[in-house]
Design a protein around this motif. Structure first.
Motif, short mmCIF file in Angstrom:
data_model
loop_
_atom_site.label_atom_id
_atom_site.label_comp_id
_atom_site.label_asym_id
_atom_site.label_seq_id
_atom_site.Cartn_x
_atom_site.Cartn_y
_atom_site.Cartn_z
N SER A 26 36.70 44.30 48.06
CA SER A 26 37.74 44.43 49.08
C SER A 26 39.00 43.65 48.71
O SER A 26 40.06 43.87 49.31
N HIS A 27 38.91 42.75 47.72
CA HIS A 27 40.07 41.95 47.34
C HIS A 27 40.39 41.96 45.85
O HIS A 27 41.46 41.50 45.46
N VAL A 28 39.47 42.44 45.05
CA VAL A 28 39.67 42.43 43.60
C VAL A 28 39.66 43.86 43.08
O VAL A 28 38.64 44.57 43.19
N ILE A 36 43.21 34.64 45.73
CA ILE A 36 43.01 36.06 45.44
C ILE A 36 43.72 36.46 44.16
O ILE A 36 43.18 37.23 43.34
N HIS A 37 44.90 35.92 43.96
CA HIS A 37 45.64 36.19 42.72
C HIS A 37 44.83 35.72 41.51
O HIS A 37 44.67 36.45 40.52
N ASN A 49 41.82 37.99 40.79
CA ASN A 49 42.20 39.27 40.20
C ASN A 49 42.58 39.13 38.73
O ASN A 49 42.17 39.95 37.89
N ASP A 78 46.45 29.59 48.62
CA ASP A 78 47.29 30.79 48.63
C ASP A 78 47.34 31.49 47.27
O ASP A 78 47.91 32.58 47.14
N ASP A 88 34.47 40.55 44.69
CA ASP A 88 34.56 41.17 46.01
C ASP A 88 35.45 42.41 45.93
O ASP A 88 36.66 42.31 45.71
N TYR A 115 34.85 33.47 44.53
CA TYR A 115 35.82 32.51 45.09
C TYR A 115 35.38 32.07 46.48
O TYR A 115 34.60 32.75 47.15
N SER A 131 37.10 29.97 49.95
CA SER A 131 38.26 29.38 50.59
C SER A 131 37.89 28.13 51.38
O SER A 131 36.71 27.77 51.50
#
Length: 408
Positions: free
Chosen positions: A184-186, A390-391, A394, A387, A182, A257, A259
């Protein structure tokens, strides 16, 4: 004459100006010499408005009436597209799902296509008309209107393409293709020129929102080429097909991913009481999707089986298990929330051992705890704290050098 099916999502149908743009795209394909079928979903926000109206009237509306109600959203957009095409001087006709010959089972809100009689579509195409079909809907054997649920419009489009032997399906979305992750997040996510059916199926099942798994399965079954492209910009999209060229021999070609994953754990007093087949048959009959499954049988401890489901299916899964507790023979059920699933995908993993070990080592070095693991020939999935989702995505994108590959 060659045929093409064009599917437009809610973002492409958000306003009258957007609808005019859809008409222009359909006209462009018509002028290239194709017979054109357009498949629409509902206009953006329309389904929510109609759902609110229904709730204001009743908290207990029948599924039959709700399906009939929600089918009007894609019907509305299909007729507006037809009007826009007619205004531009082109012959066009809109069809509901049942007029287009889509026959389904009777599972309201999540129906499956049983048959497709494309004779009406064929008739209009032979008359030189552009056909616009309301996607995601059909009719059951009792002539009740049904809706296909998530991914219904693109599934309709691919089913129609298969029946018409169309050259391809163009899926117009709010993104310009399939990315390694994605964007927008990676950081460094890159657009793929091509992706295989199997890789796309894994990405779709593992959280990618670009194309629904049921649509990918149908495309693979009938070997329908699919192009995922932007409805806003005229750029080259991503081609979905059987075999792809491997950019720079990438082992991993994507990170996905998801959620709001919940881990359900069911325990038994004795192993003899446990029947995984019975449990997962009941869940399947209620169309509850179960993902990662781990069974634990350890001397001195009660046997358990844990599996993951999505948040929106949690309440229904608990209800089904509770209703079937006696027949299933389990003694307790527990759950854990606040989890997410992160996955790596790539057909190159089949011939490269050690990919999972490399993934686990990087997550360990990043202090990201792994709670469950699932693997196949072309993917590895882990359940991690939400939580850290996203980490984790990446660092795995970085670990497998996806940002350095050459893409379009």
């Amino acid at each position: 004459m060659a045929r093409i099916v064009m599917k437009f999502g809610g973002a492409a149908l958000a306003s009258i100006e957007h609808i005019r743009n859809v008409a222009k795209k359909a006209i462009a394909e018509k002028e290239r010499g194709f017979e054109v079928v357009v498949v629409t979903t509902s206009m953006r926000g329309m389904a929510k408005e109609i759902a609110k109206m229904a709730r204001d009237l009743s908290d207990n509306a029948s599924k039959r009436e709700l399906n009939a109600l929600f089918s009007t959203t894609s019907h509305l957009s299909s007729t507006l597209v037809a009007i826009a095409l007619q205004e531009e001087g082109y012959d066009a006709v809109s069809l509901t799902g049942w007029q287009a010959g889509i026959q389904t089972d009777d599972m309201y809100s999540n129906a499956r296509i049983d048959e497709l009689d494309a004779s009406q579509i064929e008739k209009h195409l032979k008359q030189g008309e552009i056909v616009i079909v309301a996607g995601g809907q059909g009719i059951d054997n009792s002539r009740n209107i049904t809706t296909l649920g998530k991914g219904g419009a693109e599934t309709s489009a691919i089913a129609i393409a298969a029946k018409l032997k169309a050259e391809r399906v163009d899926v117009y979305t709010n993104v310009d293709g399939v990315y390694t992750a994605d964007p927008s997040h990676v950081a460094g996510a890159q657009k793929l020129k091509e992706i295989s059916y199997d890789e796309m199926l894994e990405l779709s099942n593992l959280g990618s929102q670009v194309l629904h798994p049921r649509a990918v399965e149908l495309a693979k079954k009938f070997q329908i080429p699919v192009v995922i492209r932007s409805s806003e910009t005229d750029t080259v999209g991503t081609l979905l097909k059987e075999e792809v060229e491997m950019e720079k021999n990438l082992i991993v070609r994507g990170v996905a991913y998801e959620s709001d994953v919940i881990r359900l754990t069911v325990g038994y007093d004795a192993y003899s009481n446990a029947s995984l087949a019975d449990m997962f048959t009941i869940l399947a009959e209620n169309r509850i999707n179960v993902d990662i499954i781990v069974q634990a049988i350890i001397d001195g401890l009660k046997p358990t089986v844990s599996f993951t489901i999505l948040k929106e299916e949690f309440a229904e899964a608990l209800r089904v298990l509770e209703d079937s507790k006696l027949s299933l023979g389990f003694s307790f059920a527990d759950f854990e929330i606040g989890l997410a699933k992160v996955s790596i995908i790539g057909s190159g993993m089949t011939s490269h051992p050690g990919v999972a070990a490399r993934m686990f080592d990087r997550l360990r070095r990043e202090d990201i705890s792994v709670k469950m693991v699932s693997t196949s020939e072309i993917k590895v999935s882990v359940v991690v704290p939400q939580d850290e989702m996203i980490h984790a995505a990446n660092v795995l994108h970085d670990e497998f050098n996806l940002e350095k590959a050459l893409y379009i």
